[in-house]
Design an enzyme around this catalytic site. Structure first.
Site, mmCIF file in Angstrom:
data_model
loop_
_atom_site.group_PDB
_atom_site.id
_atom_site.type_symbol
_atom_site.label_atom_id
_atom_site.label_comp_id
_atom_site.label_asym_id
_atom_site.label_seq_id
_atom_site.Cartn_x
_atom_site.Cartn_y
_atom_site.Cartn_z
ATOM 1 N N GLY A 22 37.419 35.871 41.169
ATOM 2 C CA GLY A 22 37.751 36.950 40.234
ATOM 3 C C GLY A 22 38.926 36.608 39.344
ATOM 4 C CB ALA A 23 40.559 33.457 38.571
ATOM 5 N N GLY A 26 42.507 40.536 34.952
ATOM 6 C CA GLY A 26 43.284 41.370 35.855
ATOM 7 C C GLY A 26 44.164 40.619 36.828
ATOM 8 N N GLY A 28 43.353 38.786 39.394
ATOM 9 C CA GLY A 28 42.919 37.414 39.657
ATOM 10 C C GLY A 28 43.415 36.447 38.616
ATOM 11 C CB SER A 151 41.392 48.686 48.059
ATOM 12 O OG SER A 151 41.534 50.013 47.591
ATOM 13 C CE1 TYR A 176 36.512 48.372 45.828
ATOM 14 C CE2 TYR A 176 38.036 50.105 46.504
ATOM 15 C CZ TYR A 176 37.806 48.836 45.972
ATOM 16 O OH TYR A 176 38.866 48.044 45.597
#
Length: 332
Positions: A22-23, A26, A28, A151, A176
């Site tokens: 996820g880089a 955001g 990441g 989270s 989630y």
């Protein structure tokens, strides 16, 4: 007057290889930039090559000497995860840092992965579980630090054991939360098994608190045409320095967990401010939903079965790969 933002010092990471999922945007993207700035070579597995190239260009603009490389990865496809694992194993370079950061949050309607799993459970947890399995020889060779990004929602709900796939009654927020609880249980169990089996891997957990990232913004690919009311509120609070942090501060707990000599395995790191929503990174109590070792063993076994991977204890062994038939991977 501009408020003072918390920060941490990252030790020299020259000669280290880091992988951050996820880089491309955001948190990441920020993590990849900070690791590269400290001298690490950073592998950025991304689903969208165009966004990945833009992320590399952005980091290079700030850190011209940054060592970065893109790889293809769609965590919602176990075939894509296996392909990345095979590519990196063929390159045969020890991995020293792995940050399981990528995630998808609360699609308004139930969606499934390429393999038939509920999208959040399949991407946030099973995709990362399978990735660690495929990279295990390289992680062991690098005596890696594995940090899994959770989270605050992992402290709200629990595993829906009777319906992991949310086929009977989909609730986006609860699904989630389940995906993050499962990832947290896995992260803690990974550390226990590493210590028991002498794998040399240290595994810990982090969470970013609350910050204005793209998780709750408009995401047409998950059926969300416009920004949610939640992310609009978070942006306002972030600008005013009330409760919410910024992207730059939200990445600090994972950065600390992945790099600091003061961060340890089987621990949870998050913001130290009110409600652990923002502030400087610090260790905090592991969420109650993550403390059950029997739950961790159970989700581990289920995840091995669903992803057709395994974590052998014998030195140098590779994970066994099974059928690619999506129907064989449905939760039982």
């Amino acid at each position: 007057m501009a408020r003072t933002q918390p920060d941490i010092t990252v030790a020299d990471l020259s000669g280290k290889l880091a992988v951050v999922t996820g880089a491309s945007d955001g948190v990441g993207l920020g993590l990849a930039a900070r690791l590269a700035a400290a001298g690490a070579e950073v592998v950025m597995p991304v689903r969208n090559p165009r966004k990945g190239e833009a992320a590399v260009a952005q980091i290079k603009q700030q850190h011209p000497k940054a060592a970065l490389s893109l790889r293809d990865l769609d965590l919602s496809s176990l075939g894509s995860v296996a392909a990345l694992g095979a590519t990196l194993r063929d390159e045969n370079r020890p991995i020293h840092i792995l940050i399981n950061n990528a995630g998808v949050m609360t699609p308004p309607d139930r969606q499934t992965t390429a393999d038939g799993f509920e999208l959040q459970f399949g991407s946030n947890h099973l995709g990362h579980f399978a990735l660690v399995a495929h990279l295990l020889p390289l992680l062991r060779a690098g005596r890696a630090r594995v940090t899994s990004q959770l989270s605050i929602s992992a402290n709200e709900n629990a595993i829906n054991w009777d319906d992991l796939n949310w086929e009977r009654s989909y609730q986006g927020r609860r699904a989630y939360s389940q995906s993050k609880v499962a990832l947290g249980l896995f992260g803690l169990e990974l550390d226990r098994r590493s210590r028991a089996g002498g794998w040399g891997i240290t595994s810990n957990l982090a969470h970013p608190g609350i910050a204005p990232t793209s998780l709750l913004a408009a995401r047409p690919e998950v059926g969300r045409a416009k920004d949610t009311a939640s992310v609009r509120l978070i942006r306002v609070l972030s600008r005013r320095g009330i409760l919410a942090g910024t992207v730059e501060t939200a990445l600090l707990p994972a950065l600390f967990a992945a790099t600091s000599p003061d961060a340890h395995g089987a621990r949870l790191y998050g913001p130290s401010g009110l409600g652990h929503l923002s502030g400087a990174p610090a260790e905090q109590a592991v969420y109650s939903r993550l403390r059950g070792e029997d739950d961790a063993k159970h989700i581990w076994q289920i995840s091995e079965n669903l992803t057709h991977t395994s974590f052998p204890a014998d030195e140098g062994a590779r994970p066994s790969l099974g059928s690619t038939d999506p129907g064989s991977r449905r939760p039982r």
